[in-house]
Structure formats: structure tokens, C-alpha cells
Design a protein around this motif. Structure first.
Motif, PDB file in Angstrom:
ATOM      1  N   GLY A  33      13.137  10.906 -24.371  1.00 27.09           N
ATOM      2  CA  GLY A  33      14.446  10.900 -25.012  1.00 27.09           C
ATOM      3  C   GLY A  33      15.181   9.700 -24.737  1.00 27.09           C
ATOM      4  N   TRP A  34      16.282   9.380 -25.450  1.00 23.41           N
ATOM      5  CA  TRP A  34      16.922   8.300 -25.228  1.00 23.41           C
ATOM      6  C   TRP A  34      18.448   9.019 -24.765  1.00 23.41           C
ATOM      7  N   PHE A  35      18.931   8.161 -23.770  1.00 20.84           N
ATOM      8  CA  PHE A  35      20.389   8.530 -23.174  1.00 20.84           C
ATOM      9  C   PHE A  35      21.178   6.978 -23.206  1.00 20.84           C
ATOM     10  N   ARG A  36      22.385   7.091 -23.210  1.00 15.60           N
ATOM     11  CA  ARG A  36      23.362   5.988 -22.936  1.00 15.60           C
ATOM     12  C   ARG A  36      24.402   6.233 -21.972  1.00 15.60           C
ATOM     13  N   GLN A  37      24.856   5.114 -21.243  1.00 14.81           N
ATOM     14  CA  GLN A  37      25.864   5.338 -20.664  1.00 14.81           C
ATOM     15  C   GLN A  37      26.895   3.909 -20.589  1.00 14.81           C
ATOM     16  N   ALA A  38      27.965   4.212 -20.987  1.00 16.12           N
ATOM     17  CA  ALA A  38      29.042   3.172 -21.236  1.00 16.12           C
ATOM     18  C   ALA A  38      29.891   3.174 -19.926  1.00 16.12           C
ATOM     19  N   PRO A  39      30.362   1.663 -19.705  1.00 11.74           N
ATOM     20  CA  PRO A  39      31.117   1.882 -18.648  1.00 11.74           C
ATOM     21  C   PRO A  39      32.304   2.819 -18.131  1.00 11.74           C
ATOM     22  N   GLY A  40      32.427   3.233 -17.058  1.00 12.95           N
ATOM     23  CA  GLY A  40      33.357   4.441 -16.873  1.00 12.95           C
ATOM     24  C   GLY A  40      33.370   5.699 -17.635  1.00 12.95           C
ATOM     25  N   LYS A  41      31.999   5.952 -18.303  1.00 13.86           N
ATOM     26  CA  LYS A  41      31.755   7.217 -18.831  1.00 13.86           C
ATOM     27  C   LYS A  41      30.459   7.807 -18.428  1.00 13.86           C
ATOM     28  N   GLU A  42      30.471   9.046 -18.832  1.00 14.33           N
ATOM     29  CA  GLU A  42      29.225   9.920 -18.139  1.00 14.33           C
ATOM     30  C   GLU A  42      27.970   9.622 -18.998  1.00 14.33           C
ATOM     31  N   ARG A  43      27.012   9.617 -18.699  1.00 11.55           N
ATOM     32  CA  ARG A  43      25.516   9.312 -19.632  1.00 11.55           C
ATOM     33  C   ARG A  43      25.624  10.159 -20.446  1.00 11.55           C
ATOM     34  N   GLU A  44      25.238   9.999 -21.880  1.00 15.56           N
ATOM     35  CA  GLU A  44      25.098  10.862 -22.879  1.00 15.56           C
ATOM     36  C   GLU A  44      23.907  10.611 -23.830  1.00 15.56           C
ATOM     37  N   PHE A  45      23.378  11.972 -24.239  1.00 19.45           N
ATOM     38  CA  PHE A  45      22.201  12.189 -24.966  1.00 19.45           C
ATOM     39  C   PHE A  45      22.466  11.214 -26.317  1.00 19.45           C
ATOM     40  N   ALA A  90      26.468   0.165 -24.524  1.00 13.04           N
ATOM     41  CA  ALA A  90      26.315   0.970 -23.191  1.00 13.04           C
ATOM     42  C   ALA A  90      24.943   0.412 -22.761  1.00 13.04           C
ATOM     43  N   VAL A  91      24.396   0.803 -21.514  1.00 13.93           N
ATOM     44  CA  VAL A  91      23.327   0.493 -20.815  1.00 13.93           C
ATOM     45  C   VAL A  91      22.455   2.006 -21.721  1.00 13.93           C
ATOM     46  N   TYR A  92      21.335   1.627 -22.248  1.00 18.42           N
ATOM     47  CA  TYR A  92      20.300   2.897 -22.892  1.00 18.42           C
ATOM     48  C   TYR A  92      19.268   2.740 -22.142  1.00 18.42           C
ATOM     49  N   TYR A  93      18.797   4.370 -21.761  1.00 18.08           N
ATOM     50  CA  TYR A  93      17.778   4.695 -20.814  1.00 18.08           C
ATOM     51  C   TYR A  93      16.839   5.594 -21.682  1.00 18.08           C
ATOM     52  N   CYS A  94      15.513   5.242 -21.298  1.00 15.05           N
ATOM     53  CA  CYS A  94      14.592   6.146 -21.864  1.00 15.05           C
ATOM     54  C   CYS A  94      14.116   7.167 -20.684  1.00 15.05           C
ATOM     55  N   ALA A  95      13.665   8.116 -21.203  1.00 18.17           N
ATOM     56  CA  ALA A  95      13.340   9.379 -20.212  1.00 18.17           C
ATOM     57  C   ALA A  95      12.097  10.240 -20.849  1.00 18.17           C
ATOM     58  N   ARG A  96      11.444  10.651 -19.893  1.00 18.24           N
ATOM     59  CA  ARG A  96      10.140  11.577 -20.183  1.00 18.24           C
ATOM     60  C   ARG A  96      10.818  13.022 -19.812  1.00 18.24           C
ATOM     61  N   GLY A  97      10.412  13.714 -21.032  1.00 16.63           N
ATOM     62  CA  GLY A  97      11.093  15.173 -20.978  1.00 16.63           C
ATOM     63  C   GLY A  97      10.059  16.239 -21.198  1.00 16.63           C
ATOM     64  N   THR A  98      10.377  17.528 -20.898  1.00 16.74           N
ATOM     65  CA  THR A  98       9.484  18.536 -21.005  1.00 16.74           C
ATOM     66  C   THR A  98       9.660  19.330 -22.186  1.00 16.74           C
ATOM     67  N   TYR A 109      11.708  12.131 -15.533  1.00 16.99           N
ATOM     68  CA  TYR A 109      11.564  10.851 -15.112  1.00 16.99           C
ATOM     69  C   TYR A 109      12.295   9.711 -15.980  1.00 16.99           C
ATOM     70  N   TRP A 110      13.013   8.849 -15.492  1.00 14.03           N
ATOM     71  CA  TRP A 110      13.619   7.974 -16.119  1.00 14.03           C
ATOM     72  C   TRP A 110      13.316   6.440 -15.828  1.00 14.03           C
ATOM     73  N   GLY A 111      13.504   5.705 -16.850  1.00 13.02           N
ATOM     74  CA  GLY A 111      13.253   4.082 -16.704  1.00 13.02           C
ATOM     75  C   GLY A 111      14.319   3.511 -16.517  1.00 13.02           C
ATOM     76  N   GLN A 112      14.293   2.248 -16.179  1.00 12.84           N
ATOM     77  CA  GLN A 112      15.458   1.496 -15.935  1.00 12.84           C
ATOM     78  C   GLN A 112      16.225   1.192 -17.277  1.00 12.84           C
ATOM     79  N   GLY A 113      17.239   0.819 -17.370  1.00 15.58           N
ATOM     80  CA  GLY A 113      18.052   0.658 -18.553  1.00 15.58           C
ATOM     81  C   GLY A 113      18.070  -0.511 -19.235  1.00 15.58           C
ATOM     82  N   THR A 114      18.439  -0.705 -20.303  1.00 14.73           N
ATOM     83  CA  THR A 114      18.497  -1.953 -21.187  1.00 14.73           C
ATOM     84  C   THR A 114      20.049  -1.957 -21.777  1.00 14.73           C
ATOM     85  N   GLN A 115      20.537  -3.220 -21.590  1.00 20.77           N
ATOM     86  CA  GLN A 115      22.076  -3.391 -22.089  1.00 20.77           C
ATOM     87  C   GLN A 115      21.932  -3.546 -23.624  1.00 20.77           C
TER      88      GLN A 115
END
Length: 120
Positions: A33-45, A90-98, A109-115
Motif C-alpha cells: 500500500g501507499w499512504f501519505r501524510q501532509a504537514p499538520g494532517k493525519e496519515r491517509e490511505f 505530502a510525504v508518501y510511504y509504502c507499506a507491506r500489508g496482509t 511494515y513501513w518504509g521511510q517516506g519520500t517527499q
């Protein structure tokens, strides 16, 4: 281990392709999966894909503009982002999912983000 890359600065309407390189032999058997988090906001799918690449799910905000894919032979996942908007910044994160899911609790499991920065 997950390593996201490909972020950068782009003008509105432009495109970027993010990559998520995975180490280990289990990549081809898990969802991603990919998620993202903008400054001051919750992480979103953003998007999710199943182990074979045959099943995908997108957030409404990116549907039709973003495409998630994977190459199991290369242990790499991708997020092609077109028609970018300033609100995609946002900062974008990839993650391993079930499973393919918009819930972060399904990703273990989450990787580090990329801006990603989209200028207007």
C-alpha cells in the motif's frame, strides 16, 4: 526492508512515479500500500494492491489520476501519479500489508517516506 524513492518537486498538472523497493523473499506474497501524510494532517490511505497485482483499491481523491502497480520479479512496487495537484503535497510511504485495505492497521511494515511537493 522497504525503500521508497522518486519523490520531488513538480508543478501542478505534472507527473511523478514513486518506487518502493523491498528486500526479502516475501514481497511477492504480500499486499502493498501507499499512504501519505501532509504537514499538520493525519496519515491517509492512497492506494493498495494485492500480491499478484490483479486487485487494486484507491482513495477517491486519487482515483483516475494515480495508478499502483508492482513487479514481483524486481521486488518493487510503484505509484504513478499524474495530473498532480498542490493538495497531493505530502510525504508518501509504502507499506507491506496482509490484504488490500485502506486501513493502516492491515499493514505491518513501513518504509521511510519520500517527499512529494506540487507547486501551483
Amino acid at each position: 526492508q522497504l525503500q521508497a524513492s522518486g519523490g520531488g518537486l513538480v508543478q501542478a498538472g505534472g507527473s511523478l512515479r514513486l518506487s518502493c523497493a523491498a528486500s526479502g523473499r516475501t514481497f511477492s506474497s504480500v499486499a502493498m500500500g501507499w499512504f501519505r501524510q501532509a504537514p499538520g494532517k493525519e496519515r491517509e490511505f492512497v492506494a493498495s494492491i494485492n500480491w499478484s497485482g490483479g486487485g487494486t483499491y484507491y482513495a477517491n481523491s486519487v482515483k483516475g489520476r494515480f495508478t499502483i502497480s508492482r513487479d514481483n520479479a524486481k521486488n518493487t512496487g510503484y505509484l504513478q501519479m499524474n495530473s498532480l495537484k498542490p493538495e497531493d503535497t505530502a510525504v508518501y510511504y509504502c507499506a507491506r500489508g496482509t490484504a488490500v485495505s485502506p486501513s493502516s492497521s492491515r499493514y505491518d511494515y513501513w518504509g521511510q517516506g519520500t517527499q512529494v511537493t506540487v507547486s501551483s
